[in-house]
Design a protein around this motif. Structure first.
Motif, mmCIF file in Angstrom:
data_model
loop_
_atom_site.group_PDB
_atom_site.id
_atom_site.type_symbol
_atom_site.label_atom_id
_atom_site.label_comp_id
_atom_site.label_asym_id
_atom_site.label_seq_id
_atom_site.Cartn_x
_atom_site.Cartn_y
_atom_site.Cartn_z
ATOM 1 N N VAL A 287 -30.077 -24.454 -11.954
ATOM 2 C CA VAL A 287 -30.046 -26.028 -11.646
ATOM 3 C C VAL A 287 -31.123 -26.005 -10.400
ATOM 4 N N GLN A 288 -32.158 -25.109 -10.188
ATOM 5 C CA GLN A 288 -33.269 -25.373 -9.222
ATOM 6 C C GLN A 288 -33.925 -26.891 -9.332
ATOM 7 N N SER A 289 -34.345 -26.826 -10.472
ATOM 8 C CA SER A 289 -35.264 -28.167 -10.612
ATOM 9 C C SER A 289 -34.250 -29.492 -10.437
ATOM 10 N N TYR A 290 -33.271 -29.334 -10.715
ATOM 11 C CA TYR A 290 -32.432 -30.528 -10.470
ATOM 12 C C TYR A 290 -32.023 -30.646 -9.010
ATOM 13 N N SER A 291 -32.014 -29.599 -8.035
ATOM 14 C CA SER A 291 -31.618 -29.698 -6.718
ATOM 15 C C SER A 291 -32.952 -29.929 -5.878
ATOM 16 N N GLY A 341 -23.112 -23.579 -3.128
ATOM 17 C CA GLY A 341 -22.289 -24.643 -3.511
ATOM 18 C C GLY A 341 -22.910 -25.858 -3.132
ATOM 19 N N TYR A 342 -23.564 -25.922 -2.074
ATOM 20 C CA TYR A 342 -24.494 -26.976 -1.481
ATOM 21 C C TYR A 342 -25.783 -27.185 -2.554
ATOM 22 N N ILE A 343 -26.217 -26.306 -2.853
ATOM 23 C CA ILE A 343 -27.250 -26.520 -3.953
ATOM 24 C C ILE A 343 -26.853 -26.974 -4.924
ATOM 25 N N VAL A 344 -25.828 -26.498 -5.783
ATOM 26 C CA VAL A 344 -25.382 -27.042 -6.909
ATOM 27 C C VAL A 344 -24.704 -28.508 -6.782
ATOM 28 N N SER A 345 -24.191 -28.652 -5.747
ATOM 29 C CA SER A 345 -23.812 -30.130 -5.292
ATOM 30 C C SER A 345 -24.902 -31.107 -5.353
ATOM 31 N N MET A 346 -26.065 -30.675 -4.740
ATOM 32 C CA MET A 346 -27.243 -31.675 -4.775
ATOM 33 C C MET A 346 -27.982 -31.637 -6.024
ATOM 34 N N CYS A 352 -30.209 -38.496 -7.279
ATOM 35 C CA CYS A 352 -30.194 -39.106 -5.950
ATOM 36 C C CYS A 352 -29.381 -38.108 -5.116
ATOM 37 N N PRO A 353 -29.666 -37.053 -4.542
ATOM 38 C CA PRO A 353 -28.877 -36.261 -3.792
ATOM 39 C C PRO A 353 -28.847 -36.789 -2.504
ATOM 40 N N LEU A 354 -28.157 -36.262 -1.442
ATOM 41 C CA LEU A 354 -28.225 -36.670 -0.161
ATOM 42 C C LEU A 354 -29.541 -36.693 0.667
ATOM 43 N N LEU A 355 -29.571 -38.084 1.250
ATOM 44 C CA LEU A 355 -30.857 -37.962 2.083
ATOM 45 C C LEU A 355 -32.146 -38.417 1.599
ATOM 46 N N VAL A 356 -32.119 -38.504 0.347
ATOM 47 C CA VAL A 356 -33.550 -38.893 -0.484
ATOM 48 C C VAL A 356 -33.682 -40.286 -0.270
ATOM 49 N N PHE A 455 -25.998 -32.759 -15.486
ATOM 50 C CA PHE A 455 -26.914 -32.561 -14.579
ATOM 51 C C PHE A 455 -28.273 -33.510 -15.087
ATOM 52 N N SER A 456 -28.674 -34.348 -14.171
ATOM 53 C CA SER A 456 -29.927 -35.346 -14.601
ATOM 54 C C SER A 456 -30.922 -34.862 -13.936
#
Length: 466
Positions: A287-291, A341-346, A352-356, A455-456
């Protein structure tokens, strides 16, 4: 200590996973030229897990026919297969065949299976081979294993893989005063050299690994670094007394290895090993690209590069701090799991993850590319206010990836040192559990990433968030 032997141990470790790590970093260059497109990573995940037939065979032979398997011959065989498969990839990776009515990259997938068999089997052969040398060289081997991900990443960086330019595309809106807003299109820059040259490089790295293994077996300087009678299960009695982090009992606590640990402790150690490798090898990388992409293409590439640097760095730290404490191992695992867990959550919140794109997170977000004039002239584009580019360490995905890889890579070294003290069979089981953890991670993540729409992907040029 022999610096020459340390170098050879490092080169052997570097050959363990260099082929598959190199294939992953080359994906942005391969995907546009094959029929599978971006479904290729999903297929590769399945192929790599099928290759666990190699370590399964070696583990079963050690369990039911101990002493019958010639470990040295197996290592020569798998390094030779890896060298040949990398060479064939350079010539045939574009070749396709019609399967089930559609063109498929049969050659690429078949050769990936052989490369994966080589790399997966190295987990249960290279580590036990290191039992022949003094314990200090195991940490050097782990440094080389970390470099097997860093070196291909650096070569791909020089190659220019995955570098994106955002250029004006079609008009998306026109205001009353004539101002036109254009959608930006992501276009990959041409690579500085071809995928064929990159595959020749991977094959050459396997040849270097083969040369290192030959010297480890036959060079007189290495022979002086083999274990002497003063070592019991690879550890000197004086080292045991001097190491305050190692649990030592005069009376064996189990029948496993040297009997240093109870069965409960062993289940804990192997459970942590499987969990850590599931996270680091499959779950989080998938999920690196998604995060990362929602924060910008630069953050994505920096996170991948710094993660590759963090792995050998953790092993290098272990050279000076060879801790074997189960408590430290548990604390670091909890920290690394929390960051994972933070990375997977983002990634789940992508695009649209946090702070973006939020003012409150301006200091943590990368500035987008400059806006160009529309093709053929006309009204200027509507520009977003520029955001000052921060240092790399203040970008959320980059910092998270560094902490994640650094902590869990050090945990893997701790476990390797613990099991190294327990003897040859313990390292065989270490490699088997590493592959088991990766397999369980792949079985969990494949349906989430490739089948469902959980995941999007984020667009590095046009992501819009409220």
């Amino acid at each position: 200590m022999s610096l020459f032997t340390h170098l050879l141990a490092c080169l052997l470790g570097m050959g363990s996973w260099v082929s598959i790590n190199g294939l992953w970093v080359e994906l942005p260059l391969l995907v546009p030229q094959i029929p599978e497109g971006w479904y290729l990573p999903s297929y590769l995940s399945v192929v790599i897990q099928m290759a666990n037939v190699g370590p399964l065979f070696v583990t079963l032979m050690h369990r039911f026919r101990p002493g019958k398997l010639n470990e040295t011959a197996v290592i020569y065989l798998i390094i030779g297969v890896g060298t040949l498969a990398g060479l064939l990839l350079a010539f045939f990776w574009r070749e396709t065949a019609v399967v089930a009515g559609a063109p498929r990259s049969v050659a690429l997938l078949a050769l990936t299976f052989f490369l994966s068999t080589v790399d997966c089997t190295s987990s249960v052969t290279f580590l036990p081979f290191m039992m022949r040398l003094k314990p200090r060289y195991l940490t050097t081997y782990y440094i080389g294993e970390g470099l097997s991900g860093l070196l291909p990443a650096l070569v791909a960086l020089v190659q220019g893989v995955g570098v994106v330019d955002c250029v004006n595309g079609t008009a998306s809106a026109r205001t009353a005063n004539g101002t036109v807003t254009y959608e930006l299109e992501a276009r990959y820059q041409p690579a500085n050299f071809s995928a064929e040259v990159f595959f020749f490089f991977l094959s050459a790295m396997m040849l270097v690994c083969l040369a290192a293994f030959l010297l480890l077996n036959h060079h007189p300087a290495v022979a002086r670094e083999r274990q002497s009678p003063e070592y019991t299960n690879g550890v000197r009695a004086s080292d045991k007394r001097a190491d305050p982090f190692r649990a030592v009992d005069a009376k064996p606590r189990s029948s496993f290895g040297a009997g240093t640990y109870s069965w409960r402790q062993l289940f804990y150690i192997f459970g942590v090993l499987a969990w850590v490798n599931a996270l680091t090898n499959v779950v989080v990388p998938s999920v690196q690209s998604y995060s990362c992409l929602p924060y910008g293409n630069k953050a994505y590439h920096l996170s991948a590069t710094m993660a590759a640097v963090s792995n050998p760095l953790a092993c290098f730290i272990a050279v000076f701090l060879p801790i074997r404490s189960l408590l430290v191992m548990g604390v670091l695992t909890v920290v690394g799991t929390g960051v994972a867990g933070y990375i997977v959550s983002m990634a789940a919140l992508s695009p649209c993850p946090l702070l973006v794109h939020h003012t409150s997170g301006a200091l943590l977000i990368w500035r987008g590319p400059p806006v160009e004039e529309p093709p053929g002239g006309g009204a200027p584009l509507v520009e977003e206010p520029p955001v000052e580019e921060p240092p790399w360490w203040r970008s959320p995905p980059v910092f998270a990836w560094i902490v994640f890889v650094l902590t869990l890579s050090y945990v893997k070294v701790i476990i390797g040192l613990i099991l190294r003290d327990e003897g040859h069979s313990a390292l065989v089981w270490c490699g088997a559990v590493v592959q088991l953890g990766s397999l369980l991670g792949a079985v969990t993540m494949f349906p989430l990433v490739s089948v469902s729409s959980f995941f999007s992907s984020g667009d590095p040029c046009n992501t819009k968030c409220p």
